[in-house]
Write an enzyme that holds these catalytic residues in place. Structure first.
Site, PDB file in Angstrom:
ATOM      1  N   GLU A  20      50.795  61.860  39.399  1.00 26.35           N
ATOM      2  CA  GLU A  20      50.065  63.054  39.815  1.00 26.35           C
ATOM      3  C   GLU A  20      48.575  62.952  39.499  1.00 26.35           C
ATOM      4  OE1 GLU A  20      54.121  64.654  38.252  1.00 26.35           O
ATOM      5  OE2 GLU A  20      52.797  62.929  37.931  1.00 26.35           O
ATOM      6  N   LYS A  71      46.631  60.227  39.371  1.00 28.17           N
ATOM      7  CA  LYS A  71      45.982  59.345  40.351  1.00 28.17           C
ATOM      8  C   LYS A  71      45.698  60.107  41.650  1.00 28.17           C
ATOM      9  CE  LYS A  71      47.165  55.678  43.594  1.00 28.17           C
ATOM     10  NZ  LYS A  71      45.966  54.835  43.523  1.00 28.17           N
ATOM     11  N   ILE A  74      36.989  37.415  47.936  1.00 30.38           N
ATOM     12  CA  ILE A  74      37.976  37.032  46.915  1.00 30.38           C
ATOM     13  C   ILE A  74      39.406  37.032  47.439  1.00 30.38           C
ATOM     14  CG2 ILE A  74      38.853  37.582  44.607  1.00 30.38           C
ATOM     15  CD1 ILE A  74      35.991  36.406  44.782  1.00 30.38           C
ATOM     16  N   SER A 126      41.482  40.053  49.253  1.00 27.18           N
ATOM     17  CA  SER A 126      42.050  41.232  49.915  1.00 27.18           C
ATOM     18  C   SER A 126      40.993  42.019  50.667  1.00 27.18           C
ATOM     19  CB  SER A 126      42.733  42.138  48.889  1.00 27.18           C
ATOM     20  OG  SER A 126      41.813  42.553  47.894  1.00 27.18           O
ATOM     21  N   CYS A 170      38.210  38.027  36.420  1.00 26.84           N
ATOM     22  CA  CYS A 170      37.345  39.210  36.440  1.00 26.84           C
ATOM     23  C   CYS A 170      37.560  40.082  35.210  1.00 26.84           C
ATOM     24  CB  CYS A 170      37.592  40.031  37.701  1.00 26.84           C
ATOM     25  SG  CYS A 170      39.292  40.569  37.927  1.00 26.84           S
ATOM     26  N   GLU A 216      33.529  37.693  37.779  1.00 27.02           N
ATOM     27  CA  GLU A 216      32.874  38.995  37.853  1.00 27.02           C
ATOM     28  C   GLU A 216      31.579  38.956  37.063  1.00 27.02           C
ATOM     29  OE1 GLU A 216      31.327  42.317  36.043  1.00 27.02           O
ATOM     30  OE2 GLU A 216      32.806  41.228  34.884  1.00 27.02           O
ATOM     31  N   HIS A 219      34.342  47.725  42.304  1.00 22.97           N
ATOM     32  CA  HIS A 219      35.035  48.835  41.664  1.00 22.97           C
ATOM     33  C   HIS A 219      34.218  50.122  41.684  1.00 22.97           C
ATOM     34  CE1 HIS A 219      37.346  45.402  40.152  1.00 22.97           C
ATOM     35  NE2 HIS A 219      38.335  46.255  40.057  1.00 22.97           N
ATOM     36  N   CYS A 266      35.414  40.759  43.165  1.00 25.56           N
ATOM     37  CA  CYS A 266      36.871  40.929  43.133  1.00 25.56           C
ATOM     38  C   CYS A 266      37.342  41.244  44.558  1.00 25.56           C
ATOM     39  CB  CYS A 266      37.248  42.055  42.167  1.00 25.56           C
ATOM     40  SG  CYS A 266      38.914  41.876  41.465  1.00 25.56           S
TER      41      CYS A 266
END
Length: 757
Positions: A18, A20, A433, A435, A645, A667, A696, A728
């Site tokens: 919840e 997140k 990297i 994805s 990283c 990183e 990030h 990343c």
């Protein structure tokens, strides 16, 4: 005499993640701040009532946080970096999120604070920032609000607070000749105020976490540790909490400070009975961490029953608890409806671990073991499961490994020339990297396939369509080495576990990694092997779409091991070797099908490092060999990449070099290339790709800033060995963010190339 029980902390994400969901809805302005806070309160109340229901004597409060507990401590101490302060100096939950994620608008952007790993775990924390003019004050009173909530539920409330010495250790400064101990008096003054507030609320015990006691501390740190706790002496009982290792080497500190209790991690600490008997004063509470807070197997309660019985012969003040906070394990095994019963009964998640502590303390208090015997019965049947799943072929391969199996055929110098001729890449080659954004449509697609709402053929066709889009977009951006984008992968470890024998999966086994980012670690329960190719179809298809090289993307053996919940009956070294052999087969298939660049990510390599210097070499030897075994048979012309990283690399740079990867990507963007400093003195022999884009943070890096970072890197890394890449994978970002950021990354690189040419 009564044995009391407690935990060091409970998962804060909620039973259904919840927190997140609420965080991300708030960040996207879909819910209000009031709604967000209501959800947070609801999670805290449920956590407290769960602990109470499971029979805990003390309820932990203060273990909740809106992003991470170190950042919560930063807020509590009022240590707000100046760039995040508003004109009226008001700090609130938005300030916390700004520090963690940065601030971005049309005119300006503010970089977030750095993020790194929490000791030897996959949990990340926001690094505190220190300067000579740092201000500390108790202006963020979230802890007091949470205590008031908890006091309405139960009387025995135990606040959890990160200790002043560990907080000081975890922070960093950008100033030269800065002495962080100059800030200690200011920090301790705030702790003194906090303790006074707790006393007024009737709090009897406070848990002060000082995990740095598991480290090798210098004399100056020990001296200041003793001075600090003598200054903090007050009328509240301090339970000094240590975890992640043994603290026997720092007992000289414990003997000199006025505490009422000490918590020891018996799971990872490897204490012996004589140490527990002779080294701790009879008048302090000895809290024993016997339930593993970092793994999900049931606890052998009978073993600890007899151990504690021996200890009770010479001391009375005993508590039992979790080895560390339970934030590192999923919430409740009872949510797993699909797991086979014979396997499900082997495991304890956070709720069950609370119950285990109740069972053991109750058994000790009433002198009866029948419930303990029933609880551990499944562990005894586990041996039969292992026998039925034993892979003799893998075990024979391990026994027959030779020294030559851990080395590539030729040196990097020879390989570099062959790879240069084969790949024909430009100077400062650009790559990513691995994805690309995991959109809602993509997640829904994987979910539909998992739930058998679409056929495998339909699923594969749609994944191929996404891969094609990823390739086209990269070619438009003029990236040199492409990736397929990993649309088929839910998580870099879980995906490989799903395609290897020996792994078990959960539906709700979520664990917080940082902020709103949760992972679902697989469970390793038997021997590991590869039955069929895992990534081949996806990578082959991607490569068929372009003349540019496409990287094969694998997760390394150490990372798969450490980001899973491993079995406990064999060594980590053996498990990692089994994974290496499986990945070796995968690499052979990729290479055979024309994939000339293969990336094996090992972001967990540093996190697995033991906390004490005396133990590090043994770990690094087998961890490095696991990687080298994986790639030892590849051709000289096949370029091997690895990625790491959010760790401090300086103290293991030689070991990273020993991996002998052709290219390492690391990183550095979030720290303004600070990590590159270690390469000034250490001449890294192979190629390096520093991260030039902090993925990030939602902030879009500007072209001019990337140019500055590239120029900074060129002063340290030889140009012919320098790669350009984000720091990343891009799965957590949106396509809009990614396209703008990569466009700036490419244009900055092209401008540097034009200057060089």
């Amino acid at each position: 005499m009564t044995i009391f029980n407690h935990i060091l902390g409970f998962p804060r994400i909620g039973f259904q993640r919840e927190l997140k969901i609420a965080q991300e809805m708030y960040w996207s302005k879909k819910i209000s701040k009031i709604k967000l806070k209501k959800i947070g309160k609801k999670i805290r109340i449920k956590n407290l009532k769960t602990q109470q229901k499971m029979g805990l004597d003390f309820l932990s409060v203060g273990d909740f946080s809106w992003y991470d507990h170190v950042l919560s401590t930063t807020m509590m101490l009022g240590n707000i970096p100046k760039r995040f302060m508003t004109s009226n100096n008001k700090i609130d939950i938005d300030t916390l999120f700004y520090i963690a994620r940065g601030v971005s608008d049309h005119n300006n952007s503010t970089n977030p604070s750095e993020m790194t790993k929490w000791f030897n775990t996959n949990y990340h924390y926001i690094v505190p920032e220190f300067s000579t003019d740092s201000v500390f004050n108790f202006s963020w009173k979230q802890l007091l609000k949470e205590i008031d909530e908890a006091l309405l539920i139960g009387k025995n409330i135990k606040p959890v607070i990160l200790g002043p010495m560990s907080y000081l250790w975890l922070g960093k400064t950008y100033e030269v000749n800065f002495n962080r101990f100059d800030l200690l008096d200011k920090i301790l003054h705030v702790y003194k105020i906090i303790f006074s507030c707790l006393k007024k609320k009737g709090i009897q015990w406070v848990q002060i976490d000082e995990p740095i006691l598991s480290l090798d501390l210098s004399p100056v740190w020990k001296k200041n540790f003793i001075l600090s706790y003598n200054y903090l002496k007050c009328n509240i009982n301090i339970l000094l909490t240590t975890y992640f290792g043994n603290i026997s080497h720092n007992l000289d500190i414990i003997k000199e400070i006025p505490i009422k209790g000490i918590h020891l991690d018996l799971v990872s600490g490897n204490y012996n009975l004589s140490e527990l008997k002779t080294n701790f004063s009879q008048d302090i509470v000895l809290s024993l961490g016997i339930v593993n807070g970092k793994n999900i197997w049931k606890t052998d309660l009978l073993k600890y029953y007899f151990l504690i019985k021996k200890i009770l012969k010479y001391r009375d003040n005993i508590w039992i608890g979790s080895s560390c906070s339970l934030m590192h394990v999923p919430v409740d095994i009872n949510q797993e409806k699909k797991m086979k019963t014979e396997l499900k009964v082997l495991f304890s998640f956070a709720v069950q671990k609370c119950y285990e502590l109740y069972l053991l303390s109750n058994a000790l208090n009433i002198n009866k073991t029948d419930l303990l015997e029933s609880w551990i019965l499944p562990l005894l049947s586990y041996n039969n499961i292992i026998k039925n799943n034993k892979n003799n072929d893998i075990q024979d391969k391990i026994l027959n490994l030779k020294t030559k199996d851990y080395k590539r055929k030729n040196s990097y110098k020879i390989r570099y020339k062959k790879q240069k001729n084969k790949l024909n890449l430009p100077i400062l080659p650009i790559t990513t990297i691995g994805s690309f954004p995991q959109t809602k449509d993509l997640r829904d697609l994987r979910s539909s396939f998992k739930e058998k709402l679409i056929t495998k053929k339909e699923y594969k066709k749609k994944i191929f369509k996404i891969i094609k889009y990823n390739i086209i977009e990269q070619e438009k951006l003029n990236i040199d080495v492409l990736v397929h984008g990993e649309p088929e992968r839910n998580d870099m470890v879980e995906y490989f576990g799903e395609n290897l024998e020996g792994f078990l999966f959960t539906d709700y086994g979520w664990v917080q990694s940082y902020g709103s980012r949760c992972v679902k670690p697989p469970i390793i329960y038997s021997d590991i092997s590869r039955v069929s190719p895992i990534t081949l179809d996806w990578i082959k298809y991607a490569q068929s779409l372009t003349k540019k090289p496409v990287k094969g993307m694998l997760t390394g053996p150490v990372t798969i091991l450490l980001w899973s919940f491993p079995r406990e009956d064999i060594s980590h070294k053996t498990i990692a070797t089994q994974i290496s052999l499986a990945l070796k087969d995968e690499i052979y298939d990729l290479e055979k099908n024309g994939i000339n660049i293969i990336q094996i990510d090992e972001p967990a390599l540093r996190e697995g490092l033991p906390l004490r210097d005396i133990d590090k070499k043994k770990y690094l030897d087998w961890a490095i060999n696991s990687f080298k075994l994986t790639v030892s048979d590849v051709k000289d012309s096949t370029q091997i990449h690895t990625h790491m990283c959010y760790c401090e690399f300086n103290d293991i740079i030689q070991s990273i070099s020993d991996l002998d990867a052709d290219v390492i990507t690391i990183e550095t963007a979030r720290s303004n290339m600070e990590i590159l400093a270690c390469f000034k003195n250490f001449k890294y022999p192979n190629s390096i790709g520093p991260g030039f884009y902090d993925i990030h943070s939602p902030n879009i890096p500007k072209e001019i800033d990337i140019i500055k970072l590239i120029k900074k890197s060129m002063k340290i890394i030889p140009i012919k060995k320098l790669w350009i890449n984000p720091d990343c994978g891009l799965k957590t970002r949106t396509w809009i963010e990614v396209k703008y950021a990569l466009k700036n990354l490419v244009s900055a690189t092209l401008k540097i190339r034009s200057i060089l040419s």
